[in-house]
Design an enzyme around this catalytic site. Structure first.
Site, PDB file in Angstrom:
ATOM      1  N   CYS A  56      12.351  -1.102   6.689  1.00  0.00           N
ATOM      2  CA  CYS A  56      12.424  -2.261   5.789  1.00  0.00           C
ATOM      3  C   CYS A  56      13.528  -2.074   4.750  1.00  0.00           C
ATOM      4  CB  CYS A  56      11.065  -2.388   5.106  1.00  0.00           C
ATOM      5  SG  CYS A  56      11.034  -3.427   3.651  1.00  0.00           S
ATOM      6  N   CYS A 102       7.893 -12.406   4.505  1.00  0.00           N
ATOM      7  CA  CYS A 102       7.705 -11.142   5.223  1.00  0.00           C
ATOM      8  C   CYS A 102       6.319 -11.143   5.841  1.00  0.00           C
ATOM      9  CB  CYS A 102       7.821  -9.967   4.256  1.00  0.00           C
ATOM     10  SG  CYS A 102       7.438  -8.378   5.029  1.00  0.00           S
ATOM     11  N   CYS A 122      13.655 -10.974   6.017  1.00  0.00           N
ATOM     12  CA  CYS A 122      13.446 -11.911   4.896  1.00  0.00           C
ATOM     13  C   CYS A 122      14.772 -12.504   4.413  1.00  0.00           C
ATOM     14  CB  CYS A 122      12.664 -11.256   3.763  1.00  0.00           C
ATOM     15  SG  CYS A 122      13.299  -9.662   3.268  1.00  0.00           S
ATOM     16  N   CYS A 164       0.809  -1.217   0.000  1.00  0.00           N
ATOM     17  CA  CYS A 164       0.000   0.000   0.000  1.00  0.00           C
ATOM     18  C   CYS A 164       0.845   1.271   0.000  1.00  0.00           C
ATOM     19  CB  CYS A 164      -0.881   0.065   1.242  1.00  0.00           C
ATOM     20  SG  CYS A 164      -2.003  -1.308   1.377  1.00  0.00           S
ATOM     21  N   TYR A 187      14.059  -2.213  -3.517  1.00  0.00           N
ATOM     22  CA  TYR A 187      13.081  -2.622  -4.524  1.00  0.00           C
ATOM     23  C   TYR A 187      11.831  -1.757  -4.601  1.00  0.00           C
ATOM     24  CZ  TYR A 187       9.981  -5.919  -6.937  1.00  0.00           C
ATOM     25  OH  TYR A 187       9.114  -6.502  -7.806  1.00  0.00           O
ATOM     26  N   SER A 240      13.890  -1.357 -11.495  1.00  0.00           N
ATOM     27  CA  SER A 240      14.485  -1.076 -10.185  1.00  0.00           C
ATOM     28  C   SER A 240      15.943  -1.513 -10.061  1.00  0.00           C
ATOM     29  CB  SER A 240      13.643  -1.706  -9.070  1.00  0.00           C
ATOM     30  OG  SER A 240      13.386  -3.050  -9.366  1.00  0.00           O
ATOM     31  N   CYS A 250      15.385  -3.571   8.981  1.00  0.00           N
ATOM     32  CA  CYS A 250      14.818  -4.915   9.071  1.00  0.00           C
ATOM     33  C   CYS A 250      15.401  -5.708   7.910  1.00  0.00           C
ATOM     34  CB  CYS A 250      13.294  -4.868   8.945  1.00  0.00           C
ATOM     35  SG  CYS A 250      12.576  -6.535   8.869  1.00  0.00           S
ATOM     36  N   GLY A 285       0.922  -0.042  -5.110  1.00  0.00           N
ATOM     37  CA  GLY A 285      -0.308  -0.833  -5.111  1.00  0.00           C
ATOM     38  C   GLY A 285      -1.166  -0.443  -6.298  1.00  0.00           C
ATOM     39  N   ASN A 289      -0.758   1.595   5.623  1.00  0.00           N
ATOM     40  CA  ASN A 289       0.231   0.815   4.883  1.00  0.00           C
ATOM     41  C   ASN A 289       0.965  -0.064   5.889  1.00  0.00           C
ATOM     42  OD1 ASN A 289       3.517   1.616   3.564  1.00  0.00           O
ATOM     43  ND2 ASN A 289       2.252  -0.140   3.106  1.00  0.00           N
ATOM     44  N   GLY A 290       1.051  -1.361   5.611  1.00  0.00           N
ATOM     45  CA  GLY A 290       1.776  -2.262   6.504  1.00  0.00           C
ATOM     46  C   GLY A 290       0.955  -3.485   6.834  1.00  0.00           C
ATOM     47  N   ASP A 321      20.363  -7.725 -11.066  1.00  0.00           N
ATOM     48  CA  ASP A 321      18.947  -7.685 -10.690  1.00  0.00           C
ATOM     49  C   ASP A 321      18.862  -7.350  -9.201  1.00  0.00           C
ATOM     50  OD1 ASP A 321      16.224  -7.774 -10.919  1.00  0.00           O
ATOM     51  OD2 ASP A 321      16.102  -9.868 -11.523  1.00  0.00           O
ATOM     52  N   ASP A 322      17.683  -6.883  -8.765  1.00  0.00           N
ATOM     53  CA  ASP A 322      17.569  -6.450  -7.371  1.00  0.00           C
ATOM     54  C   ASP A 322      17.303  -7.597  -6.406  1.00  0.00           C
ATOM     55  OD1 ASP A 322      14.689  -6.855  -7.637  1.00  0.00           O
ATOM     56  OD2 ASP A 322      14.752  -5.004  -8.796  1.00  0.00           O
TER      57      ASP A 322
HETATM   58  S1  SF4 Z   1      10.977  -8.942   6.226  1.00  0.00           S
HETATM   59 FE1  SF4 Z   1      11.995  -8.082   4.379  1.00  0.00          FE
HETATM   60  S2  SF4 Z   1      10.360  -7.174   3.129  1.00  0.00           S
HETATM   61 FE2  SF4 Z   1       9.520  -7.527   5.201  1.00  0.00          FE
HETATM   62  S3  SF4 Z   1       9.831  -5.594   6.320  1.00  0.00           S
HETATM   63 FE3  SF4 Z   1      11.619  -6.846   6.742  1.00  0.00          FE
HETATM   64  S4  SF4 Z   1      13.117  -6.326   5.140  1.00  0.00           S
HETATM   65 FE4  SF4 Z   1      11.118  -5.555   4.479  1.00  0.00          FE
END
Ligand code: SF4
Length: 467
Positions: free
Chosen positions: A246, A392, A449, A11, A252, A293, A446, A37, A111-112, A355-356
């Site tokens: 994030c 995620c 992932c 979002c 990305y 990207s 974060c 989105g 958003n989230g 690539d990203d």
């Molecule tokens: S898990 Fe990955 S995609 Fe999700 S918030 Fe953390 S860094 Fe971002």
């Protein structure tokens, strides 16, 4: 490779306070956030007496036209673009949500992803709440309604109960609140128009479009209120505050012209490309990036390597969303429709393809094939994010854990699978270094992932970590 990769931001939000014809401004803001989105959009306005709304499924340009915007009169607005995964699609889940209560109207967009949504929903239902959607955003409205005291205290106490990732915009007849989760997982910034009106946006690129200048970010754990043309911020929580934005926003999701925590996204991607070269150099003739990207990282890699950057892949921007279906066959066809390899550039060349990210691996495999069919002698793949091994739970729709190819394959196996001549990912430390390229940038990231170190409790989501 947004649509084909199976990796979607969910979002984007935009808000404006104190601008005549706020709906039109909101429309332009949302249009610039469309990459976050594409499934649905909505705008809620206030004329200081009541709130009015229009929302629907589709792109911003499909949901709104001049007549619809004209009907939304008022000088305050909040709006939303949505990718429909949390709680599924359907009009019931399209935001903003509008609650008509005896205390007055209340509008919310978000958003989230709230990780304790099911726990809270069960509790609220046991107390008598009935939900009209499966979206986790609606929970905040019910929590606020059940609290007593001044509105700010009710909202703060409600936010305190939420865990996970959120950037909320909340509108009453005469004010807007903007709040960010205490980890700062999702971005939310404040801008100001030349007439003094305040705007809020998930990304700063929206400020440029509407002619606003950047004021500051909403801090993790902070709620900001704008009322009577005055902006006031406070922290809504006594719990520890972390700065864990994030990492994928940099890699990305966000537009390259946006700044996150004061750091330009294109610049971080270019630094990631340079870092990738330091970590995984390879002898080759040209560097190409997978549009869009990965272009910044490809430019960085080429610059650091002293190898020419070329446009070896061209994206067809006019492929409609209807062509992008989540089936294997449609994805096969989708890559060919969206991307072309330029044989006059890649033929006979040793190519470094930047690539990203790699999610399922199928897209990378097809692009390597496209390049080889176009005559590339060698294709060396370099990825500007660490390998994605974990799902995620913070508002990004990526595949389930068993579909994440790096959860199942190590780098050598994956290299063989995508039929590349070599493959390397940037390291976690390298990525951090690329984003925090200036010493004054101290906020953490974060990276769950990549490394499975989730910043919150996962509650009932933990079962999704099982293969
Ligand atoms: S898990 Fe990955 S995609 Fe999700 S918030 Fe953390 S860094 Fe971002």
């Amino acid at each position: 490779m947004d649509d084909l990769k199976g990796l979607h931001e969910e979002c984007g939000v935009f808000g404006v306070y104190g601008y005549t014809n706020a709906a039109s401004l909101c429309y332009y803001g949302l249009h610039s956030l469309q990459h976050r989105g594409q499934e649905a959009a909505g705008i809620l306005v206030s004329d200081r007496q009541q709130l009015s709304i229009h929302k629907g499924e589709g792109l911003v340009t499909e949901v709104f036209n001049p007549e619809k915007l004209d009907k939304l009169s008022g000088d305050m607005a909040i709006g939303h673009v949505r990718y429909s995964t949390t709680g599924g699609g359907g009009i019931a889940n399209v935001q903003p949500f509008l609650f008509r209560t005896m205390d007055g109207d209340l509008g919310i967009c978000h958003n989230g992803n709230i990780v304790n949504a099911n726990v809270l929903k069960a509790k609220l239902e046991a107390q008598g709440s009935i939900f009209s959607s499966s979206s986790d955003t609606e929970i905040l409205g019910h929590l606020i309604k059940r609290k007593s005291g001044r509105m700010i205290e009710r909202i703060c106490a409600s936010l305190e109960e939420l865990d996970g990732a959120f950037a909320f915009l909340i509108m009453l007849e005469d004010r807007i609140y903007a709040a960010r989760d205490r980890y700062g997982l999702r971005p939310l910034s404040i801008g100001q128009l030349p007439n003094g009106a305040y705007v809020f946006a998930s990304e700063t690129c929206a400020f440029d479009i509407v002619g606003a200048h950047f004021v500051r970010d909403v801090e993790p754990g902070e709620i900001v209120r704008v009322k009577d043309n005055e902006l006031l911020g406070r922290f809504y929580t006594d719990q520890p505050i972390h700065d864990k934005i994030c990492a994928m926003e940099y890699i990305y999701f966000s537009r390259p012209d946006s700044n996150l925590d004061g750091i330009n996204v294109h610049t971080t991607r270019k630094h990631a490309g340079m870092q990738l070269y330091q970590e995984s150099p390879v002898d080759a003739d040209i560097v190409i990036g997978v549009p869009d990207s990965s272009i910044s990282a490809a430019i960085g890699y080429a610059e650091a390597a002293g190898i020419p950057y070329e446009m070896g892949l061209i994206k067809n921007k006019y492929v409609g969303r209807t062509f992008i279906q989540p089936t294997q066959e449609m994805r096969n066809q989708g890559v060919r429709m969206k991307l072309s390899a330029v044989s006059s550039i890649v033929s006979g060349q040793r190519v470094i393809m930047i690539d990203d990210s790699i999610v399922r691996g199928t897209t990378s495999k097809r692009i390597v094939r496209l390049l080889k069919e176009a005559g590339a002698k060698e294709v060396h793949v370099r990825i500007a994010s660490p390998a994605i091994r974990y799902p995620c739970f913070y508002g990004v729709d990526m595949s389930t854990i068993d579909q994440l190819i790096s959860h199942r394959m190590d780098v050598d196996m994956l290299c063989q699978y995508i039929e590349a001549d070599s493959l390397a990912f940037i390291s976690e430390e390298g990525l951090k270094h690329s984003i925090h390229f200036k010493k004054e940038h101290t906020c953490d990231l974060c990276m769950a992932c990549f490394n499975g170190e989730y910043v919150t409790d996962l509650y009932d989501n933990r079962k999704n970590l099982d293969d």
